[in-house]
Structures are given as structure tokens and as C-alpha cells.
Scaffold this motif. Structure first.
Motif, mmCIF file in Angstrom:
data_model
loop_
_atom_site.group_PDB
_atom_site.id
_atom_site.type_symbol
_atom_site.label_atom_id
_atom_site.label_comp_id
_atom_site.label_asym_id
_atom_site.label_seq_id
_atom_site.Cartn_x
_atom_site.Cartn_y
_atom_site.Cartn_z
ATOM 1 N N THR A 174 0.566 -0.794 -0.365
ATOM 2 C CA THR A 174 -0.014 0.066 0.094
ATOM 3 C C THR A 174 0.887 1.567 0.217
ATOM 4 O OG1 THR A 174 -0.094 0.045 2.291
ATOM 5 C CG2 THR A 174 -2.133 -1.386 1.263
ATOM 6 N N ALA A 175 1.980 1.100 0.617
ATOM 7 C CA ALA A 175 2.791 2.493 0.290
ATOM 8 C C ALA A 175 3.231 2.943 -0.328
ATOM 9 C CB ALA A 175 4.521 2.098 1.672
ATOM 10 N N PHE A 176 3.500 1.485 -1.469
ATOM 11 C CA PHE A 176 4.118 1.685 -3.162
ATOM 12 C C PHE A 176 2.862 1.558 -4.050
ATOM 13 C CE2 PHE A 176 7.658 0.089 -0.894
ATOM 14 C CZ PHE A 176 8.995 1.383 -1.797
ATOM 15 N N GLY A 177 1.621 2.104 -3.523
ATOM 16 C CA GLY A 177 0.577 2.490 -4.329
ATOM 17 C C GLY A 177 -0.287 1.557 -5.120
ATOM 18 N N ARG A 178 -0.277 0.959 -3.915
ATOM 19 C CA ARG A 178 -1.434 -0.450 -4.387
ATOM 20 C C ARG A 178 -2.002 -0.334 -3.442
ATOM 21 N NH1 ARG A 178 1.794 0.231 -7.469
ATOM 22 N NH2 ARG A 178 2.372 -1.799 -9.597
ATOM 23 N N SER A 179 -3.608 -0.585 -4.022
ATOM 24 C CA SER A 179 -4.831 -0.910 -2.587
ATOM 25 C C SER A 179 -5.129 -1.937 -2.089
ATOM 26 C CB SER A 179 -6.035 -1.003 -3.774
ATOM 27 O OG SER A 179 -6.276 -2.071 -4.464
ATOM 28 N N VAL A 180 -5.598 -1.919 -0.711
ATOM 29 C CA VAL A 180 -5.754 -2.617 0.097
ATOM 30 C C VAL A 180 -5.880 -3.625 -0.010
ATOM 31 C CG1 VAL A 180 -7.790 -2.275 1.356
ATOM 32 C CG2 VAL A 180 -5.881 -3.264 2.262
ATOM 33 N N HIS A 243 -13.403 -9.176 -1.306
ATOM 34 C CA HIS A 243 -13.669 -8.496 -2.151
ATOM 35 C C HIS A 243 -14.929 -7.670 -2.246
ATOM 36 C CE1 HIS A 243 -10.135 -9.574 -4.657
ATOM 37 N NE2 HIS A 243 -10.616 -10.567 -4.517
ATOM 38 N N VAL A 244 -15.547 -7.383 -0.363
ATOM 39 C CA VAL A 244 -16.622 -7.680 -0.012
ATOM 40 C C VAL A 244 -16.908 -6.234 1.235
ATOM 41 C CG1 VAL A 244 -19.292 -7.961 0.601
ATOM 42 C CG2 VAL A 244 -18.108 -9.035 -1.573
ATOM 43 N N LEU A 245 -16.143 -6.530 1.829
ATOM 44 C CA LEU A 245 -15.896 -5.522 2.468
ATOM 45 C C LEU A 245 -15.309 -4.152 2.398
ATOM 46 C CD1 LEU A 245 -15.184 -7.892 5.791
ATOM 47 C CD2 LEU A 245 -16.912 -6.632 5.239
ATOM 48 N N PRO A 246 -15.198 -2.873 2.915
ATOM 49 C CA PRO A 246 -15.048 -1.743 2.876
ATOM 50 C C PRO A 246 -13.341 -1.870 3.613
ATOM 51 C CG PRO A 246 -16.452 -1.371 3.790
ATOM 52 C CD PRO A 246 -16.281 -3.077 4.072
ATOM 53 N N ALA A 247 -12.582 -1.137 2.783
ATOM 54 C CA ALA A 247 -10.696 -1.093 2.957
ATOM 55 C C ALA A 247 -10.430 -0.731 4.118
ATOM 56 C CB ALA A 247 -9.928 -0.079 2.420
ATOM 57 N N GLN A 248 -11.221 0.199 4.992
ATOM 58 C CA GLN A 248 -11.018 0.420 6.346
ATOM 59 C C GLN A 248 -11.218 -0.221 7.693
ATOM 60 O OE1 GLN A 248 -9.391 2.624 7.776
ATOM 61 N NE2 GLN A 248 -9.978 2.964 9.428
ATOM 62 N N THR A 249 -12.668 -1.585 7.629
ATOM 63 C CA THR A 249 -13.110 -2.257 8.019
ATOM 64 C C THR A 249 -11.901 -3.144 7.909
ATOM 65 O OG1 THR A 249 -15.366 -2.161 7.012
ATOM 66 C CG2 THR A 249 -14.731 -3.762 8.119
ATOM 67 N N LEU A 250 -11.483 -3.486 6.434
ATOM 68 C CA LEU A 250 -10.344 -4.452 6.899
ATOM 69 C C LEU A 250 -9.156 -3.822 7.924
ATOM 70 C CD1 LEU A 250 -10.097 -5.674 3.039
ATOM 71 C CD2 LEU A 250 -11.070 -6.999 5.061
ATOM 72 N N ALA A 256 -6.721 -5.386 14.715
ATOM 73 C CA ALA A 256 -6.940 -6.232 15.755
ATOM 74 C C ALA A 256 -6.199 -7.503 16.350
ATOM 75 C CB ALA A 256 -8.360 -5.966 15.807
ATOM 76 N N PHE A 257 -6.328 -8.171 14.942
ATOM 77 C CA PHE A 257 -5.708 -9.795 15.311
ATOM 78 C C PHE A 257 -4.649 -9.628 15.566
ATOM 79 C CE2 PHE A 257 -9.795 -10.821 13.111
ATOM 80 C CZ PHE A 257 -9.757 -12.189 13.745
ATOM 81 N N ILE A 258 -4.342 -8.677 14.782
ATOM 82 C CA ILE A 258 -2.263 -8.486 15.254
ATOM 83 C C ILE A 258 -1.571 -8.363 16.888
ATOM 84 C CG2 ILE A 258 -0.378 -7.158 14.447
ATOM 85 C CD1 ILE A 258 -1.557 -7.505 11.834
ATOM 86 N N ILE A 259 -2.796 -7.262 17.458
ATOM 87 C CA ILE A 259 -2.721 -6.993 18.234
ATOM 88 C C ILE A 259 -2.697 -7.718 19.505
ATOM 89 C CG2 ILE A 259 -3.212 -4.898 19.917
ATOM 90 C CD1 ILE A 259 -3.635 -2.650 17.725
#
Length: 271
Positions: A174-180, A243-250, A256-259
Motif C-alpha cells: 500500500t505504501a507503494f501505491g497498491r490498493s488495500v 472483495h466485499v468489505l470496505p478497505a477501512q474495515t479490513l 486487531a488480530f495482530i495486536i
């Protein structure tokens, strides 16, 4: 751990594998960051030595990531979401770094490896949660002189922790311009490029203390088999959700899972 012993934890491993498959398809992370803490719970209950228990968790998790990442990247590729150019650019450096990560992991004490796992995962989780999703280094992929050390670092850390490529691959892409969504799909490929050489390395390494029966190197074959069977059934569910959920939700689910996984590992390391 024998196949008879495995019946005691079969429901837990099946549930873990199924959930890991959903997470792998949804977030491109291979499921390892969730599997390692569960494997640690299971293996400690079977009395695996503290000298090798964390390495056994990481090695077994890495082997399962091969299967989950392959299933995930193929499912995403069918939807046209995988950036093949990014995979080609990072592939050799991810694999070289992965072998180095295995050597580092199998040379550490288990409690040290737990602390490393928890600290790195915690930092990444808060970065993803609090970071600006619109922040970019560039709008194009980096040149090879940048991709080489970056890919080597990602491969090293992911193999050392027994996780897929998404934990570091998604923020990098994402830092190099790819969508989430593209970053998640492509990071599943990162996971395969890291986990395949790393799993082979874990298989041939020799543990310094006794390990359970039906273990090859640092990979528990019964735990691997049960987890992968469940995972293969659920990866497509995660792919559809991605491919359905919004990017911010992802991003929030990812963080959350990582933390949570990081805090649990740090508790074990210093508890």
C-alpha cells in the motif's frame, strides 16, 4: 504427540485451522500469526521442552502457511487481484531472507523468540491501526536496489515468526501505491514465497531437545495435517469477504488480530 493424542485437541485444531483459512483469505496473512499462539498452547500441554517448543510452533505454522497461502493466492488470482509484477520483483529476496529467518529462529531460546514475535507484531498492529491508509512512499513499485533489502527483511522476519507475508507485505504494497485489496491478494503470494523455502529449512533442521513423535525437524505432521484440512475448506470464504468489505474495515480487523496475538505472546514470554 501421536495421532491418538491428537484426538484430545482435534476440535481446537480444526476450529483454529478453519478460522485461520478465513483470515488468510480475508487479510492475506497466511494465518500464522493466529496459529502460533494456539500451537504453543497445544504443544505445552503435551510437555514439549521449553528449549524447542516455540521453534516447533513456528515451524509447524510455517508449513501450514504454504498451503493456506497457495490456496489464497490462487483464489485471489482468479479474481484478477494479484499484482504479478510485484511478486516477480520481490520473489528472490523474500526467499533468501526466509532461510536466514529460519536459521535465526532455531538458534534462539524459546522465550527470546516469543518476545521477538510479540514485540514485532505489536508494533505492526498499532502501525496499521493508527497509520494513515493514504500515506504513500511512491505510486509505483520500488527499484530493485530498494526491493532487495526490503524483501529480504520481510522474508527474514516472517520466517522467524512463522507467519505469512501479509503482516509486512500489505503495508509495504500500500505504501507503494497498491490498493488495500490488491495488496492483500498479492501479500498472499508473498506468504507462499516466504513459507515454502522456510518450511523446507525447518524440516531439515535438527532440534536440540526431544520433540513429539511424528515430527519432522521442527514440523509436527499431525498438527499440520489437521490444520491444513480445515484451512483449505475456509480460505475461499475469506477471499469472498475481502472483495466485499470496505478497505477501512479490513485494516481494523487486520490490526486487531495482530495486536491480540502479540499481547498474548508477550504475556507468555514475560509471564
Amino acid at each position: 504427540m501421536t495421532f491418538d493424542d491428537l484426538w484430545l485437541f482435534l476440535p481446537l485444531l480444526l476450529a483454529t485451522g478453519g478460522f485461520s483459512g478465513v483470515i488468510s483469505g480475508l487479510l492475506g496473512i497466511g494465518g500464522g500469526i493466529f496459529l502460533v499462539p494456539v500451537f504453543l498452547f497445544v504443544f505445552t500441554r503435551f510437555g514439549v521442552s521449553d528449549a524447542v517448543v516455540m521453534q516447533l510452533c513456528v515451524g509447524t505454522s510455517t508449513a501450514t502457511v504454504v498451503a493456506t497461502s497457495l490456496r489464497s493466492v490462487l483464489s485471489h488470482h482468479k479474481r484478477g487481484a494479484v499484482d504479478v509484477a510485484a511478486l516477480r520483483l520481490f520473489a528472490p529476496w523474500l526467499s533468501v531472507g526466509a532461510v536466514g529467518g529460519v536459521i535465526a529462529a532455531t538458534s534462539m531460546r524459546s522465550d527470546t523468540l516469543m518476545a521477538v514475535f510479540g514485540t514485532i507484531a505489536l508494533v505492526m498492529g498499532f502501525y496499521i491501526l493508527a497509520g494513515n491508509p493514504r500515506w504513500r512512499v511512491a505510486e509505483t513499485l520500488p527499484r530493485r536496489r530498494v526491493a532487495a533489502p526490503l524483501g529480504g527483511f520481510i522474508g527474514f522476519v516472517c520466517a522467524m515468526m512463522g507467519i505469512g507475508g501479509g503482516t509486512f507485505g500489505v503495508p509495504t504494497l500500500t505504501a507503494f501505491g497498491r490498493s488495500v485489496h490488491v495488496a492483500i491478494a498479492t501479500a498472499a503470494g508473498f506468504g507462499l514465497l516466504v513459507s515454502l523455502p522456510a518450511a523446507l529449512a525447518y524440516l531439515v533442521r535438527t532440534p536440540s531437545a526431544p520433540v513429539p513423535p511424528l515430527t519432522a525437524g521442527f514440523v509436527s505432521l499431525p498438527a499440520f495435517a489437521v490444520t491444513v484440512i480445515a484451512t483449505f475448506l475456509t480460505v475461499p470464504i475469506g477471499v469472498r469477504l475481502a472483495h466485499v468489505l470496505p478497505a477501512q474495515t479490513l485494516r481494523r480487523v487486520f490490526a486487531a488480530f495482530i495486536i491480540l496475538a502479540a499481547l498474548n505472546m508477550l504475556r507468555k514470554a514475560f509471564g
